[in-house]
Design a protein around this motif. Structure first.
Motif, mmCIF file in Angstrom:
data_model
loop_
_atom_site.group_PDB
_atom_site.id
_atom_site.type_symbol
_atom_site.label_atom_id
_atom_site.label_comp_id
_atom_site.label_asym_id
_atom_site.label_seq_id
_atom_site.Cartn_x
_atom_site.Cartn_y
_atom_site.Cartn_z
ATOM 1 N N LEU A 1 27.114 -3.254 8.034
ATOM 2 C CA LEU A 1 27.950 -3.894 7.028
ATOM 3 C C LEU A 1 29.014 -2.893 6.604
ATOM 4 O O LEU A 1 28.804 -1.679 6.673
ATOM 5 C CB LEU A 1 27.139 -4.373 5.829
ATOM 6 C CG LEU A 1 26.288 -3.356 5.081
ATOM 7 C CD1 LEU A 1 26.901 -3.032 3.719
ATOM 8 C CD2 LEU A 1 24.885 -3.883 4.877
ATOM 9 N N ALA B 1 35.063 -7.670 10.043
ATOM 10 C CA ALA B 1 33.657 -8.048 9.848
ATOM 11 C C ALA B 1 33.399 -9.440 10.409
ATOM 12 O O ALA B 1 32.361 -9.692 11.035
ATOM 13 C CB ALA B 1 33.301 -7.997 8.365
ATOM 14 N N ILE C 1 28.595 -8.152 7.938
ATOM 15 C CA ILE C 1 28.933 -8.403 6.537
ATOM 16 C C ILE C 1 29.927 -7.358 6.044
ATOM 17 O O ILE C 1 29.824 -6.181 6.392
ATOM 18 C CB ILE C 1 27.669 -8.358 5.659
ATOM 19 C CG1 ILE C 1 26.643 -9.392 6.128
ATOM 20 C CG2 ILE C 1 28.013 -8.603 4.185
ATOM 21 C CD1 ILE C 1 25.281 -9.219 5.477
ATOM 22 N N CYS C 2 30.875 -7.796 5.236
ATOM 23 C CA CYS C 2 31.798 -6.899 4.552
ATOM 24 C C CYS C 2 31.663 -7.146 3.050
ATOM 25 O O CYS C 2 31.854 -8.274 2.589
ATOM 26 C CB CYS C 2 33.240 -7.137 4.998
ATOM 27 S SG CYS C 2 34.461 -6.177 4.087
ATOM 28 N N ASN D 1 30.311 -13.954 6.138
ATOM 29 C CA ASN D 1 30.476 -12.535 6.436
ATOM 30 C C ASN D 1 30.976 -11.748 5.227
ATOM 31 O O ASN D 1 31.438 -10.627 5.375
ATOM 32 C CB ASN D 1 31.462 -12.350 7.596
ATOM 33 C CG ASN D 1 31.041 -13.061 8.850
ATOM 34 O OD1 ASN D 1 31.543 -14.144 9.133
ATOM 35 N ND2 ASN D 1 30.098 -12.493 9.583
ATOM 36 N N TRP E 1 19.157 -2.288 2.339
ATOM 37 C CA TRP E 1 20.429 -1.841 2.896
ATOM 38 C C TRP E 1 20.620 -0.380 2.504
ATOM 39 O O TRP E 1 20.074 0.075 1.501
ATOM 40 C CB TRP E 1 21.587 -2.667 2.366
ATOM 41 C CG TRP E 1 21.581 -4.118 2.786
ATOM 42 C CD1 TRP E 1 20.666 -4.743 3.573
ATOM 43 C CD2 TRP E 1 22.542 -5.114 2.418
ATOM 44 N NE1 TRP E 1 20.992 -6.064 3.726
ATOM 45 C CE2 TRP E 1 22.135 -6.324 3.027
ATOM 46 C CE3 TRP E 1 23.697 -5.105 1.635
ATOM 47 C CZ2 TRP E 1 22.856 -7.511 2.871
ATOM 48 C CZ3 TRP E 1 24.415 -6.281 1.481
ATOM 49 C CH2 TRP E 1 24.013 -7.472 2.101
ATOM 50 N N ARG F 1 19.599 -3.019 7.226
ATOM 51 C CA ARG F 1 21.020 -2.949 7.576
ATOM 52 C C ARG F 1 21.591 -1.656 7.007
ATOM 53 O O ARG F 1 21.077 -1.112 6.032
ATOM 54 C CB ARG F 1 21.807 -4.134 7.005
ATOM 55 C CG ARG F 1 21.246 -5.499 7.364
ATOM 56 C CD ARG F 1 22.211 -6.590 6.931
ATOM 57 N NE ARG F 1 21.536 -7.879 6.827
ATOM 58 C CZ ARG F 1 22.018 -9.021 7.286
ATOM 59 N NH1 ARG F 1 23.184 -9.045 7.907
ATOM 60 N NH2 ARG F 1 21.349 -10.143 7.126
#
Length: 553
Positions: A221, A242, A248-249, A267, A430, A451
């Motif tokens: 991400l 992304a 993902i952004c 996203n 994350w 992630r």
């Protein structure tokens, strides 16, 4: 000496009868001052610091003025450190710090948490003595010499990532060069680790390896960066890349450019931080991920700061504020003082957007495992851990150098705390903070992340040259600036200004992200592992091969 004497006096019941005053030439900066005060000193006399400061006196600045300025700066620094911890008086400041890699003998004296320590490794009294003698020899040698020089790691890594983004090198070349940089200039605990089982009987093909997670192609991400800290073209580039790479952004605190709302839903993540800039129902319903930012790794305990020079009409519209106004986010949310308060905000966000997954972003600090469990119990879907290596253009040097802990420590402890609480399957972890390569990403996943975020690496992918002018609004590459044209840049005295072309840089950044994905696949194929998410927390696939005498990972 301060710590030992303080503990001895406490044990004898005499501590309140005497004061401890430390007079030392080794006290060089704010960090040293706060450590000694925390260990028990009542007053300090950093006499060499005073002498060095007085040497700056000249015809325009008397020594009295120079000394007054120095004392004021240190006092403001002390107040800032205490305020970030919610401490109102110096008498309430104690051992609220932790360490990495102290030997058992020092841990016993300092009585503070030390990570990656053991009886066979860590900083010892002998090494401290050697360091002291080395500093003394340098100080009395007659010629000015730096004790330590930071290697130019970021410029070198940036060139490697940019070459991959431009298609000038493939993922194997990129991976080798980044690995070499990590070996020559290690900056994180992960750089001491290698992968086990790199020579199985049968290696897999890249297409046999699955690195997807939750409907996205890769476990990557783009970490939160706001519109304002970033220019319009770079901000749009991150979101576009992304989507192209299907990752993902996260949009940092600062609202969204109106025409981007809802354009990248699957996203996109929208961040809600203490300033609540740009937050509205339309904003909350424009993405599938909502993130509550409690803090970030580069500056725990501090809010955001956007200089007024960066608040253009467009930025002001996105943030719902006035043009040219310096924007400061509070250090903490005005309505979050407990896990129960956090649970209330999570409920409100899920009421506003019932389909959104809610992330809570926290800096890595001591006790992060307990905090992660609390976040999970509050109803969050994601615990986002931010390490101290995270980049920022708006943090004090003291915060960037001395505050926060490595993301590796946070991920490991949060993963195991959630496992013990029976909550690991309920949330994703994350992680971000200095991640640059596919190998870095894989190591974080083996430590327990699902992630991994890339912030500075994304900037490098679109041409960042690490000139450290982010906070000045003078970025010569048109990335972290609101300057839009070469004419505007010339007027501000910015030489070599090159604005980013959105279409071109979206393609470049997506190419770099895919190269990192291929590097991850390559490592898994060599380990004969088919599915990345099956390896979350598999620390048995990591081995420490370097600096074993300094850290026990």
């Amino acid at each position: 000496a301060v710590a030992s004497l303080n503990e001895y006096l406490l044990a004898k019941g005499q501590r309140r009868k005497v004061s401890i005053i430390s007079r030392s030439a080794a006290i060089r900066n704010l960090h040293d001052i706060m450590i000694l005060l925390g260990l028990g000193a009542d007053a300090l006399n950093p006499y060499l610091l005073w002498e060095v400061a007085a040497d700056f006196a000249d015809e325009d600045h008397s020594w009295q003025q120079v000394m007054s300025n120095t004392i004021q700066v240190l006092q403001k620094g002390m107040e800032k450190v205490m305020s970030t911890m919610g401490i109102h008086e110096l008498g309430g400041y104690g051992r609220i710090f932790s360490a990495i890699g102290l030997s058992a003998e020092l841990v016993e004296i300092f009585q503070t948490t030390s990570f990656c320590s053991s009886k066979k490794s860590g900083l010892t009294f002998t090494q401290l003595e050697e360091m002291g003698r080395h500093r003394y020899a340098r100080a009395t040698g007659g010629e000015k010499q730096k004790i330590h020089r930071e290697p130019p790691r970021n410029p070198k890594v940036g060139k490697v990532l940019r070459q991959a983004a431009l298609g000038s090198s493939d993922y194997l070349t990129m991976g080798r060069e980044l690995e070499q940089a990590a070996l020559e200039m290690p900056t994180g605990i992960r750089h001491l680790l290698d992968f086990r089982n790199k020579s199985p009987k049968r290696k897999l093909r890249l297409e046999e390896v699955n690195i997807s997670v939750g409907g996205h192609a890769m476990p990557l991400l783009i970490a939160a960066m706001s519109f304002g800290s970033q220019g319009e073209n770079s901000f749009r580039t991150y979101a576009g890349a992304a989507k192209a790479a299907n990752i993902i952004c996260i949009n940092g605190e600062g609202g969204e450019i109106p025409d981007m709302l809802g354009q990248y839903r699957t996203n996109r993540g929208q961040q809600i931080a203490s300033g609540r800039f740009g937050v509205s129902m339309e904003f909350l319903n424009s993405a599938d991920f909502l993130e509550i930012k409690i803090g970030q790794g580069a500056k725990p305990g501090e809010g955001g700061h956007l200089p007024g020079s960066k608040v253009t009409a467009m930025v002001a519209a996105a943030r719902h504020c006035k043009t040219g106004t310096t924007l400061i986010s509070p250090a903490n949310h005005h309505d979050i003082y407990s896990i129960e308060d956090l649970a209330q905000i999570i409920t409100e966000l899920k009421t506003a957007n019932p389909t959104a997954r809610v992330s809570v972003k926290i800096p890595v600090t001591s006790g992060v495992g307990t905090i992660a469990v609390g976040i999970a119990k509050a109803g969050a879907d994601i615990v986002n851990l931010s390490g101290f290596e995270g980049g920022t253009g708006a943090a004090r040097e003291h915060a960037k150098r001395h505050v926060g802990l490595p993301v590796e420590i946070g991920v490991f402890h949060a993963h195991h705390a959630l496992l013990e609480a029976g909550l690991r399957a309920e949330v994703e972890i994350w992680a971000d903070g200095g991640i640059r390569s596919g190998a870095d990403v894989l190591k974080m996943i083996l430590l327990g992340a699902n992630r991994v975020g890339l912030g500075t690496a994304a900037l490098m992918g679109i041409g960042c040259i690490s000139c450290r002018r982010c906070h000045l609004d003078r970025c010569p590459r048109g990335i972290s600036t609101q300057l839009g044209t070469s004419i505007e840049a010339e007027a501000r005295g910015v030489k070599g200004f090159r604005p980013r072309d959105i279409t071109v840089e979206v393609e470049n950044l997506a190419r770099m992200l895919n190269a990192i994905g291929d590097e991850i696949r390559h490592h898994l194929a060599e380990m004969s592992q088919k599915r990345l998410q099956d390896l979350v927390g598999r620390t048995d696939l990591l081995v420490q091969n370097r600096m074993n005498n300094r850290l026990d990972v």
